[in-house]
Write a protein that holds these residues in place. Structure first.
Motif, mmCIF file in Angstrom:
data_model
loop_
_atom_site.group_PDB
_atom_site.id
_atom_site.type_symbol
_atom_site.label_atom_id
_atom_site.label_comp_id
_atom_site.label_asym_id
_atom_site.label_seq_id
_atom_site.Cartn_x
_atom_site.Cartn_y
_atom_site.Cartn_z
ATOM 1 N N GLN A 152 0.824 -1.216 0.000
ATOM 2 C CA GLN A 152 0.000 0.000 0.000
ATOM 3 C C GLN A 152 0.854 1.261 0.000
ATOM 4 O O GLN A 152 0.476 2.279 -0.574
ATOM 5 C CB GLN A 152 -0.965 -0.019 1.170
ATOM 6 C CG GLN A 152 -2.136 -0.941 0.832
ATOM 7 C CD GLN A 152 -3.154 -1.043 1.925
ATOM 8 O OE1 GLN A 152 -2.900 -0.633 3.052
ATOM 9 N NE2 GLN A 152 -4.307 -1.609 1.606
ATOM 10 N N GLU A 153 2.035 1.158 0.622
ATOM 11 C CA GLU A 153 2.982 2.276 0.592
ATOM 12 C C GLU A 153 3.421 2.535 -0.864
ATOM 13 O O GLU A 153 3.507 3.680 -1.309
ATOM 14 C CB GLU A 153 4.185 1.884 1.444
ATOM 15 C CG GLU A 153 5.134 2.975 1.806
ATOM 16 C CD GLU A 153 6.226 2.404 2.709
ATOM 17 O OE1 GLU A 153 7.371 2.301 2.239
ATOM 18 O OE2 GLU A 153 5.923 2.013 3.870
ATOM 19 N N VAL A 154 3.681 1.456 -1.592
ATOM 20 C CA VAL A 154 4.128 1.584 -2.985
ATOM 21 C C VAL A 154 3.003 2.166 -3.844
ATOM 22 O O VAL A 154 3.236 3.027 -4.695
ATOM 23 C CB VAL A 154 4.585 0.216 -3.529
ATOM 24 C CG1 VAL A 154 4.976 0.323 -4.996
ATOM 25 C CG2 VAL A 154 5.744 -0.335 -2.703
ATOM 26 N N VAL A 155 1.779 1.720 -3.598
ATOM 27 C CA VAL A 155 0.659 2.225 -4.403
ATOM 28 C C VAL A 155 0.422 3.713 -4.109
ATOM 29 O O VAL A 155 0.102 4.486 -5.012
ATOM 30 C CB VAL A 155 -0.608 1.376 -4.158
ATOM 31 C CG1 VAL A 155 -1.797 1.944 -4.913
ATOM 32 C CG2 VAL A 155 -0.350 -0.057 -4.615
ATOM 33 N N ARG A 156 0.660 4.129 -2.868
ATOM 34 C CA ARG A 156 0.570 5.572 -2.558
ATOM 35 C C ARG A 156 1.657 6.348 -3.291
ATOM 36 O O ARG A 156 1.411 7.450 -3.791
ATOM 37 C CB ARG A 156 0.663 5.819 -1.044
ATOM 38 C CG ARG A 156 -0.635 5.453 -0.362
ATOM 39 C CD ARG A 156 -0.843 6.159 0.977
ATOM 40 N NE ARG A 156 -2.080 5.636 1.554
ATOM 41 C CZ ARG A 156 -2.133 4.552 2.324
ATOM 42 N NH1 ARG A 156 -1.026 3.924 2.640
ATOM 43 N NH2 ARG A 156 -3.292 4.101 2.767
ATOM 44 N N GLN A 157 2.855 5.760 -3.399
ATOM 45 C CA GLN A 157 3.927 6.416 -4.179
ATOM 46 C C GLN A 157 3.499 6.569 -5.639
ATOM 47 O O GLN A 157 3.768 7.587 -6.276
ATOM 48 C CB GLN A 157 5.215 5.577 -4.145
ATOM 49 C CG GLN A 157 5.925 5.534 -2.805
ATOM 50 C CD GLN A 157 7.003 4.451 -2.770
ATOM 51 O OE1 GLN A 157 7.306 3.818 -3.778
ATOM 52 N NE2 GLN A 157 7.570 4.225 -1.596
ATOM 53 N N ILE A 158 2.819 5.553 -6.157
ATOM 54 C CA ILE A 158 2.360 5.609 -7.556
ATOM 55 C C ILE A 158 1.333 6.734 -7.721
ATOM 56 O O ILE A 158 1.384 7.512 -8.682
ATOM 57 C CB ILE A 158 1.787 4.245 -7.990
ATOM 58 C CG1 ILE A 158 2.919 3.211 -8.069
ATOM 59 C CG2 ILE A 158 1.046 4.353 -9.329
ATOM 60 C CD1 ILE A 158 2.460 1.782 -8.278
ATOM 61 N N LEU A 159 0.409 6.841 -6.757
ATOM 62 C CA LEU A 159 -0.606 7.908 -6.842
ATOM 63 C C LEU A 159 0.053 9.288 -6.787
ATOM 64 O O LEU A 159 -0.333 10.195 -7.526
ATOM 65 C CB LEU A 159 -1.624 7.751 -5.706
ATOM 66 C CG LEU A 159 -2.672 6.644 -5.914
ATOM 67 C CD1 LEU A 159 -3.504 6.464 -4.643
ATOM 68 C CD2 LEU A 159 -3.593 6.968 -7.096
ATOM 69 N N ASP A 160 1.064 9.438 -5.911
ATOM 70 C CA ASP A 160 1.768 10.729 -5.811
ATOM 71 C C ASP A 160 2.491 11.041 -7.118
ATOM 72 O O ASP A 160 2.500 12.190 -7.590
ATOM 73 C CB ASP A 160 2.805 10.689 -4.670
ATOM 74 C CG ASP A 160 2.135 10.677 -3.308
ATOM 75 O OD1 ASP A 160 0.921 10.979 -3.244
ATOM 76 O OD2 ASP A 160 2.807 10.359 -2.318
ATOM 77 N N TRP A 161 3.119 10.048 -7.697
ATOM 78 C CA TRP A 161 3.854 10.207 -8.969
ATOM 79 C C TRP A 161 2.889 10.614 -10.081
ATOM 80 O O TRP A 161 3.129 11.543 -10.854
ATOM 81 C CB TRP A 161 4.532 8.867 -9.262
ATOM 82 C CG TRP A 161 5.192 8.693 -10.581
ATOM 83 C CD1 TRP A 161 6.372 9.256 -10.987
ATOM 84 C CD2 TRP A 161 4.745 7.851 -11.660
ATOM 85 N NE1 TRP A 161 6.676 8.809 -12.255
ATOM 86 C CE2 TRP A 161 5.705 7.950 -12.691
ATOM 87 C CE3 TRP A 161 3.637 7.017 -11.856
ATOM 88 C CZ2 TRP A 161 5.582 7.262 -13.902
ATOM 89 C CZ3 TRP A 161 3.511 6.321 -13.043
ATOM 90 C CH2 TRP A 161 4.473 6.454 -14.048
ATOM 91 N N TRP A 162 1.747 9.941 -10.132
ATOM 92 C CA TRP A 162 0.706 10.240 -11.128
ATOM 93 C C TRP A 162 0.261 11.704 -10.988
ATOM 94 O O TRP A 162 0.193 12.459 -11.961
ATOM 95 C CB TRP A 162 -0.445 9.243 -10.920
ATOM 96 C CG TRP A 162 -1.638 9.405 -11.817
ATOM 97 C CD1 TRP A 162 -1.755 10.204 -12.916
ATOM 98 C CD2 TRP A 162 -2.892 8.723 -11.672
ATOM 99 N NE1 TRP A 162 -3.012 10.064 -13.468
ATOM 100 C CE2 TRP A 162 -3.724 9.166 -12.728
ATOM 101 C CE3 TRP A 162 -3.401 7.789 -10.765
ATOM 102 C CZ2 TRP A 162 -5.032 8.696 -12.894
ATOM 103 C CZ3 TRP A 162 -4.701 7.315 -10.915
ATOM 104 C CH2 TRP A 162 -5.509 7.780 -11.984
ATOM 105 N N ARG A 163 -0.004 12.127 -9.738
ATOM 106 C CA ARG A 163 -0.475 13.489 -9.483
ATOM 107 C C ARG A 163 0.588 14.505 -9.922
ATOM 108 O O ARG A 163 0.273 15.494 -10.599
ATOM 109 C CB ARG A 163 -0.781 13.655 -7.987
ATOM 110 C CG ARG A 163 -1.720 14.798 -7.675
ATOM 111 C CD ARG A 163 -2.147 14.772 -6.202
ATOM 112 N NE ARG A 163 -2.831 13.542 -5.816
ATOM 113 C CZ ARG A 163 -2.438 12.711 -4.840
ATOM 114 N NH1 ARG A 163 -1.341 12.977 -4.142
ATOM 115 N NH2 ARG A 163 -3.126 11.626 -4.554
ATOM 116 N N ALA A 164 1.842 14.239 -9.573
ATOM 117 C CA ALA A 164 2.926 15.171 -9.929
ATOM 118 C C ALA A 164 3.077 15.261 -11.449
ATOM 119 O O ALA A 164 3.278 16.353 -11.995
ATOM 120 C CB ALA A 164 4.229 14.713 -9.273
#
Ligand SMILES: [Zn+2]
Ligand SMILES: [Zn+2]
Length: 325
Positions: A152-164
C-alpha cells in the motif's frame, strides 16, 4: 530414513517429474499429465494432453490455452489420487489461482511451491503454510537486498507520482506484467478510491477474467490508439513488451514507471529504461523465502529459479540442507 527412499520429484528435460504419480509440474515440453501451479507463460504451456490446476485459475488457463484442452480444475485442499500418490493444491498467494502442489506417497510429503509470495494481495487467496518432509521452493529473489516495502505504501507512491506528472501536463505510463501485477495494482488503486485508469489493449482480456472471478478493481478503459493530447494527465498501464512500441511512442513525451521486485536494487533489469521504479513483486522477498522454508519444517529443501547460493548457505547455517534443483 525418509531421505533414503525414492524421491517424489526429479528434474528432467521436460521439467519437474513425479515418478510414482507419473505427472509433471509446469512442464516445458508436452506431456501426458501436467499439474500447473499457475497461468504465467513459463509455467502454463500449450500442448499437454491433460491439465490439472486449481479452480480459481481456470479462467486464466482458458484465456491463455488455444483450442480445446482437457483441463481439470480442482478445489484448493481437495485430495486426489494420481498414480500411487495423493496430491492436493494449496494457495500460493502469487496470482489468481496460483497453487503449491502437495504430494503424499509412502509416508513422505513433498511440497512444490511454484511461484509464491507472503505479502497480502486482494486478487488471490493468501499463501497457505504447509508442513513437509521436502520443500521445493522458488528462489527468484534469493539475496538479502531484496526486501519489499508494504504494497500500500508503494501504491501511494504511484498515486503521488501520477499526481505530480499530471501537474506537469504529462501522462504517466506504468509498465507491469499483464497477468497478476496489473490486476493487483488495479485492486489496490480501487481500495484507495482512485479514479479510472487506462490500459493497453493486451491487458483487457485478463482484467476481465479477474472481474468475472469477483476481484474488485478500479474502472479501466482500453487505449486502442494513442493520442498526444487526450491522455494528458492520465495513468496508463502497459505490458513491458510495449515499451519500445509505436503505440507507446504515439503518446509523445510521457513519464514512465516500472513495477517490479527488480526495482529494489540500483542497476537492476529495466531500471535504466524508465524514469521511476516501484518495488512491487508477486514473489517472496529474502525474508519471506527464509521464513517460509523454515515454517515448512522440511529437513531438505530444493531451490528452483535463479541463483540460490546465498539462501543455501543461510539455511545451512540453520541446520536445513538446501540444494539447487
Ligand atoms: Zn509466476
Ligand atoms: Zn515463474
Amino acid at each position: 530414513m525418509v531421505f533414503d527412499s525414492d524421491p517424489l520429484i526429479v528434474a528432467t528435460r521436460r521439467g519437474l517429474y513425479c515418478p510414482p504419480g507419473d505427472f509433471y509440474i509446469d512442464p516445458w515440453r508436452p506431456v501426458q499429465t501436467a499439474v500447473i501451479t499457475h497461468g504465467h507463460g513459463d509455467h502454463l504451456r500449450q500442448g499437454n494432453a491433460r491439465y490439472i490446476l486449481a479452480r480459481p485459475g481456470l479462467g486464466i488457463a482458458r484465456a491463455r490455452l488455444r483450442g480445446n484442452h482437457d483441463v481439470h480444475a480442482v478445489d484448493y485442499g481437495a485430495r486426489h489420487a494420481l498414480g500411487s500418490t495423493t496430491i492436493s493444491l494449496h494457495p500460493a498467494g502469487h496470482i489468481l489461482g496460483s497453487a503449491q502442489v502437495r504430494i503424499e506417497h509412502g509416508g513422505q510429503v513433498w511440497v512444490v511451491s511454484g511461484d509464491y509470495k507472503r505479502q497480502p494481495d486482494p486478487t488471490c487467496a493468501p499463501f497457505e503454510p504447509l508442513e513437509s518432509d521436502v520443500f521445493v521452493s522458488e528462489a527468484t529473489f534469493a539475496l538479502p537486498q531484496y526486501r519489499w516495502p508494504p504494497a500500500q505504501e508503494v501504491v501511494r507512491q504511484i498515486l503521488d507520482w501520477w499526481r505530480a506528472n499530471r501537474e506537469r501536463g504529462l501522462a504517466s505510463m506504468l509498465f507491469c506484467y499483464a497477468l497478476g501485477k496489473a490486476q493487483r495494482l488495479l485492486a489496490e488503486l480501487a481500495a484507495l478510491g482512485s479514479e479510472p485508469v487506462h490500459v493497453h489493449g493486451a491487458m483487457t482480456t485478463l482484467i476481465e477474467v479477474y472481474r468475472t472471478a469477483g476481484v474488485e478493481m478500479v474502472a479501466t478503459t482500453p487505449v486502442p490508439r494513442p493520442n498526444r493530447t487526450e491522455y494528458r494527465g492520465a495513468l496508463i498501464l502497459a505490458p513491458p513488451s510495449a515499451r519500445r512500441s509505436s503505440w507507446a511512442r504515439g503518446f509523445g513525451t510521457v513519464a514512465t514507471g516500472f513495477c517490479s521486485g527488480w526495482m529494489c536494487v540500483p542497476g537492476g533489469p529495466h531500471q535504466s529504461s524508465v524514469d521511476r521504479g516501484f518495488v512491487l513483486s508477486d514473489h517472496a522477498d529474502w525474508g519471506d523465502l527464509v521464513t517460509t522454508c523454515e515454517q515448512t519444517g522440511a529437513r531438505r529443501i530444493f531451490l528452483t529459479h535463479g541463483d540460490a547460493q546465498a539462501l543455501i548457505e543461510h539455511l545451512g547455517g540453520r541446520g536445513i540442507e538446501a540444494f539447487p534443483l
